[in-house]
Design a protein around this motif. Structure first.
Motif, PDB file in Angstrom:
ATOM      1  N   UNK A 136      -4.351  -2.244  -8.903  1.00 11.66           N
ATOM      2  CA  UNK A 136      -2.908  -2.195  -8.658  1.00 11.66           C
ATOM      3  C   UNK A 136      -2.506  -2.895  -7.356  1.00 11.66           C
ATOM      4  N   UNK A 137      -3.397  -3.665  -6.782  1.00 12.13           N
ATOM      5  CA  UNK A 137      -3.135  -4.323  -5.515  1.00 12.13           C
ATOM      6  C   UNK A 137      -1.928  -5.251  -5.590  1.00 12.13           C
ATOM      7  N   UNK A 138      -1.779  -5.952  -6.686  1.00 16.17           N
ATOM      8  CA  UNK A 138      -0.664  -6.893  -6.799  1.00 16.17           C
ATOM      9  C   UNK A 138       0.687  -6.180  -6.919  1.00 16.17           C
ATOM     10  N   UNK A 139       0.667  -4.861  -7.117  1.00 18.23           N
ATOM     11  CA  UNK A 139       1.910  -4.095  -7.210  1.00 18.23           C
ATOM     12  C   UNK A 139       2.303  -3.465  -5.862  1.00 18.23           C
ATOM     13  N   UNK A 140       1.437  -3.592  -4.867  1.00 17.70           N
ATOM     14  CA  UNK A 140       1.685  -2.955  -3.566  1.00 17.70           C
ATOM     15  C   UNK A 140       2.652  -3.782  -2.732  1.00 17.70           C
ATOM     16  N   UNK A 141       3.587  -3.092  -2.074  1.00 21.75           N
ATOM     17  CA  UNK A 141       4.503  -3.759  -1.157  1.00 21.75           C
ATOM     18  C   UNK A 141       3.801  -4.132   0.142  1.00 21.75           C
ATOM     19  N   UNK A 142       2.857  -3.310   0.557  1.00 24.37           N
ATOM     20  CA  UNK A 142       2.130  -3.545   1.801  1.00 24.37           C
ATOM     21  C   UNK A 142       0.705  -3.053   1.634  1.00 24.37           C
TER      22      UNK A 142
END
Length: 187
Positions: free
Chosen positions: A10-16
């Motif tokens: 889910x890294x690509x969904x993280x804002x930061x």
């Protein structure tokens, strides 16, 4: 961020993304504890005045100061029980090998890497609670304020070593405690 995508789906969904620097025990651990009460970075924001006050109160104990890269370094005057060394690329030999306990009486820490390295090495740390240090270490112990700050000293201010003679019991006790870094018998 793409190279981490397989490991963290889910890294690509993280804002930061917060990435803490690693503290690898094998890179810092020494077989036997040193004897010094150590401070890394001799600036006022990092607590050099508190560390020097403790050295004055506990004149029979050896203190080690390591100059840092941030802030004005306060290296003088040097008391008889204080040794100051420059920054080093060999923390294991030059710092952790000489350290029995690390002090971190900072009024500000963005992370507290020296304390993390010391803890990963089995070296106890006495620290002032800051937002940065609470992040990697968790909340302070209930007796934190009583053990490190005088009554009425706000947490945003540096603790000072102006307590009555003999009140350095917490430092003496920590120094007298068996170290978790000692080698088992026969090894």
């Amino acid at each position: 961020m793409k190279s981490l995508a397989a490991r963290y789906p889910r890294l690509d969904q993280a804002d930061a993304l917060v990435v803490h620097p690693p503290a690898i025990p094998e890179e810092h651990r020494v077989p036997r504890p040193g004897t010094h009460v150590t401070l890394v970075n001799l600036s006022r924001d990092k607590g050099v005045d508190t560390w020097r006050g403790a050295a004055a109160m506990l004149g029979g104990l050896p203190f080690l100061g390591v100059t840092g890269a941030h802030g004005q370094q306060v290296t003088c005057p040097v008391r008889g029980n204080i040794r100051v060394i420059p920054q080093t690329s060999d923390m294991r030999r030059d710092v952790w090998g000489m350290t029995r306990i690390l002090t971190a009486p900072s009024i500000y820490e963005s992370y507290g890497m020296a304390a993390m390295e010391a803890l990963a090495s089995g070296i106890p740390v006495i620290a002032h609670p800051t937002a940065g240090s609470a992040n990697p270490w968790g909340p302070p112990a209930p007796s934190w304020t009583a053990a490190t700050c005088g009554p009425g000293q706000p947490r945003s201010e540096p603790c000072t070593a102006t307590a009555p003679p003999g009140s350095g019991w917490w430092m003496r006790r920590a120094l007298a405690a068996p170290s978790s870094r000692t080698s088992p018998a026969g090894s």
